[in-house]
Design a protein around this motif. Structure first.
Motif, PDB file in Angstrom:
ATOM      1  N   PHE A 184       0.742  -1.171  -0.035  1.00  0.00           N
ATOM      2  CA  PHE A 184       0.045  -0.120  -0.005  1.00  0.00           C
ATOM      3  C   PHE A 184       0.791   1.150   0.027  1.00  0.00           C
ATOM      4  CE2 PHE A 184      -2.394   3.286   2.375  1.00  0.00           C
ATOM      5  CZ  PHE A 184      -3.651   3.466   1.513  1.00  0.00           C
ATOM      6  N   GLY A 185       2.039   1.078   0.798  1.00  0.00           N
ATOM      7  CA  GLY A 185       2.854   2.378   0.909  1.00  0.00           C
ATOM      8  C   GLY A 185       3.393   2.574  -0.502  1.00  0.00           C
ATOM      9  N   VAL A 186       3.906   1.436  -1.083  1.00  0.00           N
ATOM     10  CA  VAL A 186       4.414   1.567  -2.262  1.00  0.00           C
ATOM     11  C   VAL A 186       3.476   2.096  -3.539  1.00  0.00           C
ATOM     12  CG1 VAL A 186       5.547   0.184  -4.170  1.00  0.00           C
ATOM     13  CG2 VAL A 186       6.328   0.100  -1.943  1.00  0.00           C
ATOM     14  N   SER A 219       2.741   5.859  -2.706  1.00  0.00           N
ATOM     15  CA  SER A 219       4.035   6.659  -3.157  1.00  0.00           C
ATOM     16  C   SER A 219       4.141   6.915  -4.474  1.00  0.00           C
ATOM     17  CB  SER A 219       5.176   6.134  -2.500  1.00  0.00           C
ATOM     18  OG  SER A 219       5.171   6.125  -1.285  1.00  0.00           O
ATOM     19  N   ALA A 220       3.743   5.895  -5.506  1.00  0.00           N
ATOM     20  CA  ALA A 220       4.033   5.822  -6.939  1.00  0.00           C
ATOM     21  C   ALA A 220       3.025   6.649  -7.390  1.00  0.00           C
ATOM     22  CB  ALA A 220       3.852   4.510  -7.322  1.00  0.00           C
ATOM     23  N   LEU A 221       1.923   6.611  -7.014  1.00  0.00           N
ATOM     24  CA  LEU A 221       0.845   7.632  -7.438  1.00  0.00           C
ATOM     25  C   LEU A 221       1.000   9.050  -7.219  1.00  0.00           C
ATOM     26  CD1 LEU A 221      -2.756   5.674  -6.598  1.00  0.00           C
ATOM     27  CD2 LEU A 221      -1.419   5.970  -8.623  1.00  0.00           C
ATOM     28  N   VAL A 222       1.660   9.156  -5.955  1.00  0.00           N
ATOM     29  CA  VAL A 222       1.926  10.918  -5.568  1.00  0.00           C
ATOM     30  C   VAL A 222       2.785  11.305  -6.487  1.00  0.00           C
ATOM     31  CG1 VAL A 222       3.045  12.248  -3.753  1.00  0.00           C
ATOM     32  CG2 VAL A 222       1.248  10.468  -3.150  1.00  0.00           C
ATOM     33  N   ILE A 223       4.013  10.423  -7.014  1.00  0.00           N
ATOM     34  CA  ILE A 223       4.973  10.675  -7.819  1.00  0.00           C
ATOM     35  C   ILE A 223       4.530  11.029  -9.212  1.00  0.00           C
ATOM     36  CG2 ILE A 223       7.356  10.135  -8.636  1.00  0.00           C
ATOM     37  CD1 ILE A 223       7.693   8.359  -6.039  1.00  0.00           C
ATOM     38  N   LEU A 224       3.628  10.208  -9.568  1.00  0.00           N
ATOM     39  CA  LEU A 224       3.085  10.271 -10.886  1.00  0.00           C
ATOM     40  C   LEU A 224       2.374  11.409 -11.335  1.00  0.00           C
ATOM     41  CD1 LEU A 224       2.531   6.475 -11.846  1.00  0.00           C
ATOM     42  CD2 LEU A 224       4.278   7.974 -12.770  1.00  0.00           C
ATOM     43  N   PHE A 225       1.646  11.745 -10.245  1.00  0.00           N
ATOM     44  CA  PHE A 225       0.501  12.830 -10.651  1.00  0.00           C
ATOM     45  C   PHE A 225       0.620  14.191  -9.679  1.00  0.00           C
ATOM     46  CE2 PHE A 225      -1.797   8.706 -11.185  1.00  0.00           C
ATOM     47  CZ  PHE A 225      -2.210   8.879 -12.378  1.00  0.00           C
ATOM     48  N   SER A 226       1.836  14.136  -8.999  1.00  0.00           N
ATOM     49  CA  SER A 226       2.048  15.397  -8.250  1.00  0.00           C
ATOM     50  C   SER A 226       2.925  16.495  -8.858  1.00  0.00           C
ATOM     51  CB  SER A 226       2.422  15.150  -6.904  1.00  0.00           C
ATOM     52  OG  SER A 226       3.648  14.656  -6.744  1.00  0.00           O
ATOM     53  N   TRP A 273       9.238   3.698 -10.422  1.00  0.00           N
ATOM     54  CA  TRP A 273       9.588   2.302 -10.426  1.00  0.00           C
ATOM     55  C   TRP A 273      10.523   1.819  -9.310  1.00  0.00           C
ATOM     56  CZ3 TRP A 273       8.453  -1.667 -13.416  1.00  0.00           C
ATOM     57  CH2 TRP A 273       7.582  -1.582 -14.495  1.00  0.00           C
ATOM     58  N   SER A 274      11.223   2.697  -8.551  1.00  0.00           N
ATOM     59  CA  SER A 274      11.852   2.451  -7.591  1.00  0.00           C
ATOM     60  C   SER A 274      10.897   1.766  -6.530  1.00  0.00           C
ATOM     61  CB  SER A 274      12.454   3.462  -6.907  1.00  0.00           C
ATOM     62  OG  SER A 274      13.371   4.322  -7.715  1.00  0.00           O
ATOM     63  N   GLY A 275       9.592   2.309  -6.422  1.00  0.00           N
ATOM     64  CA  GLY A 275       8.785   1.505  -5.447  1.00  0.00           C
ATOM     65  C   GLY A 275       8.377   0.147  -5.627  1.00  0.00           C
ATOM     66  N   MET A 276       8.373  -0.250  -7.051  1.00  0.00           N
ATOM     67  CA  MET A 276       8.316  -1.562  -7.480  1.00  0.00           C
ATOM     68  C   MET A 276       9.553  -2.362  -6.948  1.00  0.00           C
ATOM     69  SD  MET A 276       6.134  -3.747  -8.512  1.00  0.00           S
ATOM     70  CE  MET A 276       5.981  -5.342  -8.757  1.00  0.00           C
ATOM     71  N   LEU A 277      10.519  -1.772  -7.086  1.00  0.00           N
ATOM     72  CA  LEU A 277      11.838  -2.431  -6.683  1.00  0.00           C
ATOM     73  C   LEU A 277      11.972  -2.479  -5.136  1.00  0.00           C
ATOM     74  CD1 LEU A 277      14.832  -3.122  -7.614  1.00  0.00           C
ATOM     75  CD2 LEU A 277      15.513  -0.970  -7.134  1.00  0.00           C
ATOM     76  N   VAL A 278      11.523  -1.707  -4.389  1.00  0.00           N
ATOM     77  CA  VAL A 278      11.337  -1.865  -3.166  1.00  0.00           C
ATOM     78  C   VAL A 278      10.380  -3.085  -2.816  1.00  0.00           C
ATOM     79  CG1 VAL A 278      10.270  -1.087  -0.661  1.00  0.00           C
ATOM     80  CG2 VAL A 278      11.692   0.401  -2.290  1.00  0.00           C
ATOM     81  N   PHE A 279       9.283  -3.165  -3.348  1.00  0.00           N
ATOM     82  CA  PHE A 279       8.364  -4.302  -3.149  1.00  0.00           C
ATOM     83  C   PHE A 279       9.202  -5.859  -3.698  1.00  0.00           C
ATOM     84  CE2 PHE A 279       5.652  -7.664  -5.218  1.00  0.00           C
ATOM     85  CZ  PHE A 279       4.725  -7.646  -4.234  1.00  0.00           C
TER      86      PHE A 279
END
Length: 308
Positions: free
Chosen positions: A131-133, A136-143, A175-181
């Motif tokens: 959920f955190g990943v 975070s990805a949505l915030v990075i993409l749309f902000s 994509w770094s979020g997916m790497l964390v996952f």
């Protein structure tokens, strides 16, 4: 500062980007034909479960969903009347990449949950991290507020689209979020492998790691890291060029994991064990690649199979 490139440099980048699309698609087609017989025998005509549903979703969306991306990258039209179609294909590419990773993540979570014998704390931990990943990805993409730094000859070159530096850095962050996952799943699997190896008092850890799928996940982490590198270190047309490679590799490896789980020769290596205790392989047995440890008891195997 505007990013510039000569027509020759653009053509060279386009050729490389097309290769990075065509090669993984070829691998997907080859893998499908190679394993179709296994799919028919292990999945067709069997009760549909969440695991098999995601298996089909992963296998067929990756195979057929890559076709519009091929059309996008191999179209060189600059006709203004066809640009709306190009915009649709570009948008599709982004959403398809997101869908592919969501499907893979769901399958990895189910598999890890099964590997830990339905441990609720492990499931809670994975869901919190996921959920955190995702957030975070949505915030990075749309902000972000992208600044187009591409020169006109780069920004408009048919359906293939150059990616500005600002946008590529934001996509690398997502994509770094997916790497964390992936790293989370990798270390959870690795920890389980070490625990089972210690319990069995067997020294051949590499065999167990291969059996337990840890090497698969290590490769996924490595490929994702390379994809992030294309966003941060490549030119406009090669930024994110390894995304399709990442999705195809993840799809193939996850499908292989599912085949191994359902392979009757691999999923019950302890079939002659009637005592209910974990069985160790002898040093003369040929190692096989599997996603299930050979040291699970009968009860633990049953719990695993109920999920997968």
């Amino acid at each position: 500062m505007s990013e510039t490139a000569t027509d020759a440099q653009i053509q060279e980048a386009l050729i490389l980007s097309r290769i990075l699309i065509l090669v993984p698609f070829t691998v997907l087609v080859y893998e499908y034909l190679l394993t179709l017989e296994r799919e028919v025998s292990m999945f067709w005509g069997i009760r549909l479960t969440w695991a098999s549903f995601f298996f089909y979703l992963n296998r067929y969306t990756s195979l057929f969903g890559t076709l519009p991306i091929l059309i996008q990258y191999y179209s060189t039209t600059t006709d203004p009347r066809k640009q709306p179609v190009c915009r649709i294909l570009r948008g599709y590419h982004q959403y398809f990449a997101l869908l592919s990773q969501v499907v893979v993540a769901a399958m990895l979570i189910m598999r890890t949950f099964a590997l830990y014998q339905r441990s609720k704390p492990i499931m809670a931990f994975m869901l919190v991290v996921t959920f955190g990943v995702f957030v975070s990805a949505l915030v990075i993409l749309f902000s972000g507020n992208d600044i187009d730094t591409l020169a006109p000859n780069i920004a408009a070159f048919g359906c293939p689209e150059g990616t500005s530096r600002a946008k590529s850095l934001r996509l690398a962050g997502a994509w770094s979020g997916m790497l964390v996952f992936d790293i989370m799943i990798f270390f959870l699997t690795l920890a389980r492998a070490f625990k089972m190896n210690a319990a069995a008092r067997r020294g051949d850890l590499l065999t167990l790691l291969v059996r337990d799928g840890s090497i698969y996940f290590g490769l996924i982490v490595l490929i994702n890291a390379c994809n992030i590198g294309t966003y941060t270190m490549s030119g406009p047309f090669l930024r994110g060029g390894a995304t399709t490679v990442t999705n195809a590799a993840s799809s193939v490896m996850i499908s292989r994991l599912m085949f191994n789980i359902r392979d009757p020769e691999l999923r019950r290596p302890h079939s002659n064990n009637t005592s209910g205790t974990a069985r160790r392989l002898s040093s003369t047995e040929e190692p096989v690649i599997s996603t299930v440890s050979p040291y699970l008891t009968e009860e633990e195997y049953t719990q695993f199979e109920d999920v997968m």
